[in-house]
Design an enzyme around this catalytic site. Structure first.
Site, mmCIF file in Angstrom:
data_model
loop_
_atom_site.group_PDB
_atom_site.id
_atom_site.type_symbol
_atom_site.label_atom_id
_atom_site.label_comp_id
_atom_site.label_asym_id
_atom_site.label_seq_id
_atom_site.Cartn_x
_atom_site.Cartn_y
_atom_site.Cartn_z
ATOM 1 N N ARG B 55 10.095 -9.785 -9.139
ATOM 2 C CA ARG B 55 9.733 -10.351 -7.843
ATOM 3 C C ARG B 55 8.221 -10.268 -7.714
ATOM 4 O O ARG B 55 7.545 -9.673 -8.553
ATOM 5 C CB ARG B 55 10.448 -9.680 -6.660
ATOM 6 N N GLY B 56 7.709 -10.846 -6.636
ATOM 7 C CA GLY B 56 6.266 -10.966 -6.505
ATOM 8 C C GLY B 56 5.881 -12.364 -6.951
ATOM 9 O O GLY B 56 6.235 -12.787 -8.052
ATOM 10 N N ALA B 57 5.164 -13.067 -6.090
ATOM 11 C CA ALA B 57 4.932 -14.496 -6.319
ATOM 12 C C ALA B 57 4.359 -14.805 -7.704
ATOM 13 O O ALA B 57 4.924 -15.637 -8.435
ATOM 14 C CB ALA B 57 4.043 -15.051 -5.200
ATOM 15 N N ARG B 98 14.418 -19.076 -5.869
ATOM 16 C CA ARG B 98 13.916 -18.511 -4.615
ATOM 17 C C ARG B 98 13.019 -19.556 -3.954
ATOM 18 O O ARG B 98 12.207 -20.194 -4.615
ATOM 19 C CB ARG B 98 13.147 -17.193 -4.857
ATOM 20 N N GLN B 205 10.285 -2.262 -1.567
ATOM 21 C CA GLN B 205 9.293 -2.457 -2.625
ATOM 22 C C GLN B 205 8.119 -1.492 -2.488
ATOM 23 O O GLN B 205 7.500 -1.118 -3.482
ATOM 24 C CB GLN B 205 8.757 -3.899 -2.608
ATOM 25 N N ASP B 246 3.016 -14.831 -0.578
ATOM 26 C CA ASP B 246 3.988 -15.628 -1.311
ATOM 27 C C ASP B 246 3.677 -17.114 -1.217
ATOM 28 O O ASP B 246 4.007 -17.881 -2.114
ATOM 29 C CB ASP B 246 5.405 -15.331 -0.820
ATOM 30 N N LYS B 257 5.898 -10.973 2.473
ATOM 31 C CA LYS B 257 7.093 -10.161 2.678
ATOM 32 C C LYS B 257 7.310 -9.842 4.157
ATOM 33 O O LYS B 257 6.366 -9.552 4.879
ATOM 34 C CB LYS B 257 6.942 -8.868 1.880
#
Lengths: 355, 355
Positions: B55-57, B98, B205, B246, B257
């Site tokens: 995860r994480g853009a 996503r 996170q 994001d 987030k």
């Protein structure tokens, strides 16, 4: 549980007095297990308060009063000097259980006044008088909550979606609740209401207790994490906020469960009314402003995980302030058993005690 | 791990390309288990993205690029028409993984351009070209993060206490990180910094990933629940906030987030600088403002509990928006590989792409 029985007696009996012990719903186990924990003396009550078996400012006050009553009953056959010293110890251990909610100290001080008033009587009579005073504190709390609920219901529009933080419900009081009392009263008056419950990390009173109370009563409730409150307001999904309080300073600043202040700041930005529902016993005129309210710091394990699982790495530092302070300027109104006090300030807080 | 090796190559290898598979640190298992999960085709990469293994853009962008590369390699021996249709499917499944982080679409669109550029070549050559492009995206991401870190470090005073939300670290990128990249770079320049990590419910996170990264690097980190951010600011314990993003709209509004927006509102109230660190690939000029950014709604189980335990009662409704939007007016500056852009607006966002 059904609605009509709720309007007669507290449906959720957070505290039960049996005559020789105090039974407390073990709120650490909710909602997965509904069970009572028995306390037979002041030290057990103090431990239950410290461990959050019972929590919520008014409920803590009631529990502490019964803790003194229990100790007095246990010592009723002792010589006066021993009775007095055991009682003094009980006052001390209960006062040391949690520092922020002032209702604890208010209830203990009422019990102390009663104790002084019956100092010349036999220890057995003194014990009965202290039991009577604890029962009065308990009974009054339910009446006060109903008065708060009735006063606050007028502020709730039909069809409103109400955000609340933590649990200021029946479980936080002798019954009915403060913030949830307003919501219950609005519903009892025939209004359609829905609730957004913030989960209230770290102890999850919103997810576990508020959600449970509202599901029991069939009041529609949506659970969110605390971090979602801003988004819900931004999307126009919140009509008003109602929370309880652990201590209100003389100027109207409100100490309440950690995370209340951010909700108030967000509500102000979105011009959403932010109401605080609390009995007069929560107002502490001896504390001039919120920054002087002691903020309890709790253990790291509440933050590094939950329920026996740990998700934070070894080596991380933790902060765990259990409360924060919302400045009076962010409070649209304080709702007490005396009615609705808009835009609270020092003069209005003082006036509440003069009427 | 030590500081000097960190400054040469990414100490945390979030993604590893082996030539015929993509290995991803399984971020669901951190910090209790450090393990890689292998992906051999686009569908597996898409599932890993959807399930938040990665995860994480920026990391999602890199993973998607390698997903296309894998699919191309797997199909390299097929006839062109079949190769093309399998690749088209792969683009679709990855694009559907996503919805909010735009880096995913940016990376897929770079891969599509490369695919078009080699449409006349053999499928084997096309596959090699796509592998090369994925590797370039990966390598560039590390360089970009170092440039962001260097630019942002100038904004960090020596001795600063920095609040961050979620994880915009090495784990959210090919390496170094965006928000944590700024913190790493400030530390590498010899500044003393401490970090307050918001735990970032529901997926934690902050508690799991940011705390883990910082503990690994011996950067002092204090973990708090999201609900404590306001209290920490009120008590003067936060000097600046840095978060990742994001998707950044054309006007500078920032989707990040869930819980970022409340932190920005609180920072503004306390006059604490609020910085967003993100590569240009996070800026989406096609989206005029934040309200047009699609916000992913995730499953209820993330909110009703964690890690297999459930703490919310049966019968409660749940909302789980995974992101929120911070309006540009609350953003002190956006830090990209092009430098620091204070008070972002449409003109400045456009100008970043023209320089």
């Amino acid at each position: 549980m059904n609605v009509s029985s709720e309007s007669r007696s507290p449906a959720v009996q957070t505290l039960r007095w049996t005559g020789d012990r105090l039974e407390l719903i073990d709120q650490r186990a909710l909602p997965s297990r509904f069970q009572y924990l028995n306390c037979s003396n002041a030290a057990e009550v103090a431990k239950a308060v410290r461990d959050m078996v019972v929590r919520g400012a008014p409920a803590i006050g009631c529990a502490a009063a019964f803790g003194i009553a229990l100790e007095a009953l246990n010592c009723a056959a002792l010589p006066r000097s021993e009775f007095d010293s055991r009682l003094a110890e009980a006052f001390e251990v209960l006062a040391g259980s949690r520092p922020t909610a002032v209702n604890l100290f208010w209830a203990l001080s009422r019990m102390k006044r009663m104790s002084a008033a019956v100092a010349a009587r036999s220890t057995a009579e003194a014990a009965q008088a202290l039991v009577g005073e604890a029962q009065r504190i308990y009974g009054e709390d339910i009446e006060i909550n109903r008065a708060i609920g009735h006063a606050g219901a007028a502020l709730v529009p039909d069809g409103a979606c109400i955000m609340t933080h933590c649990n200021a419900g029946a479980l936080a009081t002798a019954g009915h609740g403060t913030a949830l009392g307003v919501i219950r009263s609005a519903r009892d008056e025939g209004k359609q209401v829905t609730v957004i419950a913030n989960e209230t990390r770290p102890f999850l009173q919103g997810a576990r207790l508020t959600a449970w109370e509202l599901v029991q009563e069939r009041i529609p409730v949506t659970l969110i994490t605390d971090s979602m409150a801003g988004h819900m307001m931004q999307r126009g999904m919140v009509d008003l906020v109602i929370v309880g309080a652990d201590r209100i300073a003389a100027n109207g600043d409100v100490a309440n469960k950690i995370g209340t202040y951010p909700v108030a700041v967000l509500a102000a930005r979105h011009r959403i009314p932010f109401y605080v529902a609390a009995p007069l016993s929560t107002i502490d005129l001896a504390v001039p402003e919120g920054s002087a309210i002691p903020i309890e710091e709790r253990g790291a394990d509440e933050v590094t995980g939950y329920g026996g699982i740990r998700w934070a790495p070894v080596g991380v530092e933790v902060a765990n302030p259990a409360f924060d302070v919302t400045p009076a300027e962010l409070v649209t109104a304080i709702i007490t058993e005396r009615g609705v006090t808009p835009a609270p300030d020092s003069a209005k807080m003082r006036a509440l005690f003069e009427s």
